[in-house]
Scaffold this active site. Sequence first.
Site, mmCIF file in Angstrom:
data_model
loop_
_atom_site.group_PDB
_atom_site.id
_atom_site.type_symbol
_atom_site.label_atom_id
_atom_site.label_comp_id
_atom_site.label_asym_id
_atom_site.label_seq_id
_atom_site.Cartn_x
_atom_site.Cartn_y
_atom_site.Cartn_z
ATOM 1 N N TYR A 179 0.817 -1.219 0.000
ATOM 2 C CA TYR A 179 0.000 0.000 0.000
ATOM 3 C C TYR A 179 0.846 1.263 0.000
ATOM 4 C CZ TYR A 179 -3.434 -3.488 1.225
ATOM 5 O OH TYR A 179 -4.216 -4.607 1.229
ATOM 6 N N TYR A 185 -12.286 -7.660 5.888
ATOM 7 C CA TYR A 185 -11.117 -7.717 4.988
ATOM 8 C C TYR A 185 -10.807 -9.177 4.706
ATOM 9 C CZ TYR A 185 -6.518 -7.427 2.966
ATOM 10 O OH TYR A 185 -5.461 -7.564 2.096
ATOM 11 N N ASP A 216 -13.095 -16.875 7.878
ATOM 12 C CA ASP A 216 -11.748 -16.460 7.503
ATOM 13 C C ASP A 216 -10.962 -16.235 8.800
ATOM 14 O OD1 ASP A 216 -9.468 -15.069 6.914
ATOM 15 O OD2 ASP A 216 -10.390 -13.676 5.499
HETATM 16 N N1 PMP Z 1 -8.016 -12.496 5.392
HETATM 17 C C1 PMP Z 1 -7.682 -11.843 6.508
HETATM 18 C C2 PMP Z 1 -8.640 -11.825 7.666
HETATM 19 C C3 PMP Z 1 -6.463 -11.178 6.593
HETATM 20 O O1 PMP Z 1 -6.142 -10.488 7.718
HETATM 21 C C4 PMP Z 1 -5.566 -11.245 5.499
HETATM 22 C C5 PMP Z 1 -4.198 -10.558 5.523
HETATM 23 N N2 PMP Z 1 -4.122 -9.358 6.190
HETATM 24 C C6 PMP Z 1 -5.948 -11.947 4.351
HETATM 25 C C7 PMP Z 1 -7.177 -12.572 4.350
HETATM 26 C C8 PMP Z 1 -5.057 -12.029 3.143
HETATM 27 O O2 PMP Z 1 -3.933 -12.791 3.395
HETATM 28 P P1 PMP Z 1 -2.601 -12.596 2.528
HETATM 29 O O3 PMP Z 1 -2.104 -11.216 2.798
HETATM 30 O O4 PMP Z 1 -1.694 -13.679 3.012
HETATM 31 O O5 PMP Z 1 -3.007 -12.784 1.089
#
Ligand code: PMP
Length: 425
Positions: A16, A141, A242
Amino acid sequence: MRVDLQFDHDHLWHPYTSTLNPLPCYPAIGADGVYIHLETGEALIDGMSSWWSAIHGYNHPLLNSAAKSQIDKMSHVMFGGLTHAPAVELGKKLLSMAGFDHLFLADSGSVSVEVALKMALQYWHSKGEARSKFLTLRHGYHGDTFAAMSVTDPDNSMHRLYKGFLPEHIFADSPQGQFHQPWDPADFASFRAQFLAHHPSLAAVILEPIVQGAGGMRLYHPQFLREVRALCDEYGVLLIADEIATGFGRTGKLFACEHAGIKADILCVGKALTGGYMTLSATMTTSDVANTVCGGEAGCFMHGPTFMGNPLACAVADASMTLLQSGEWQQQVAAIEQSFATLLPSLRQHASVKDVRWLGAIGVVELHRPVDMIKIQAHFVEKGVWIRPFGKLIYMMPPFISSHDHLCQLVDAIDSALEKDLLAQ
Ligand code: PMP
């Protein structure tokens, strides 16, 4: 060799960041235990676990030896048609820890979300039902790839930039009630309304259980999850959890879903899976979902990355699971939670602080205004800590091995930053 900071500044994209006006970067040359060592000589107490991942600390002897012994056997072989002990042993541990039947190993958190969404779509396709929508939460996210982004908060992931390309899904209001506050049933009204309006077209609900991380470090009430599970059960909609950030002990439970006593149909893990050594993720599911997915027209699950099941990553992840299975993380995370409970409330005295909250090994200071990133980062380095705020949030998720003393130094550094008012003007 010295880190060529000028080349980095001129040519390398960081997460970012802009090529026009990149933020300064600090040159790291080593890390061990809770410390990150800079080329300029500072040893910084890490408050970030390299974005939730280095739970056991850096340069861990068991993880190092797993990587070294595996690299001498084979770093990688294709997973199509071949298999190996690191993947099988990791699979045994992960499935028994999480209580699932089938495991898909993928490259990163975002990819494991892509895999989960694809599983849900293929599940309904196999059943002969056209369901292609996902219901999710504002402030969520799930990653930066397109399908993951399509279920990530529309404002934070700038959906408007990709309009016409990004699939459009359904967003419910995120829970307002905090983890430790009494449950208010009104908190579920938006989700219930969206669910009931759209359930015939829903392939799945996807959410981050208990902690909405990158979307605001919000810690919400477990009852919300129980309500989601009950609706999904009543209407036969799949639930994807997730746990890429929350998995492996961070919230005080091995998986955050345990706070609510619920189980998802599909579970994504990543980040701490390898103890922060390299990228690896996993998507787990039940026999019912897996066999339905594979029983359809395609006759298989349509995904297979080149580096699937990478033996080196699996060997380190297997060692990281061995460390977790010793159970020591439970006392460590409970002690960190206790330290946060002792140290964080006093930060409320600063007029710039809107809220402080904590759960397990997560401590959050929410401000009224965004921080001045350049100034506050320099301040933290000067104070000997590594904390990387974003926007109005200064947050910590330290390695589980952090002592009370380490946490005092992290919180002191935040306290002095607030004292100096290092916020954006
Ligand atoms: N899901 C969640 C809840 C996350 O916090 C993140 C990473 N910050 C991701 C998915 C994506 O993972 P990555 O950066 O390994 O692609």
